[in-house]
Design a protein around this motif. Structure first.
Motif: not given
Length: 75
Positions: A9-23
């Motif tokens: 699905r398209r990325m949304c602002a609520n994904d920020a914490d999980e994306i930061a961890a993956i990054e």
């Protein structure tokens, strides 16, 4: 082992914490949240996330422009 389905699905602002961890796990020099979200909201960019069992496990981004294509980040 169960047959795991990946939902995109398209990325949304609520994904920020999980994306930061993956990054942070994926790159020696991860992008800052500010830089990442500035890129993600670019009108030429498309970012998606991969979800398995309701957990964000991957993301990918690309620029879509009529005269060029460029893959941004993927994890």
């Amino acid at each position: 082992m169960p047959n795991e389905q990946v939902e995109f699905r398209r990325m949304c602002a609520n994904d920020a914490d999980e994306i930061a961890a993956i990054e942070e796990m994926s790159f020696a020099m991860p992008w800052s949240r500010k830089d990442f979200w500035a890129e993600a909201v670019n009108e030429n960019a498309v970012y998606v996330v991969g979800i398995v069992d309701e957990k964000l496990v991957a993301y990918a981004g690309a620029w879509i422009r009529s005269e060029e294509r460029r893959v941004g980040k993927e994890c």
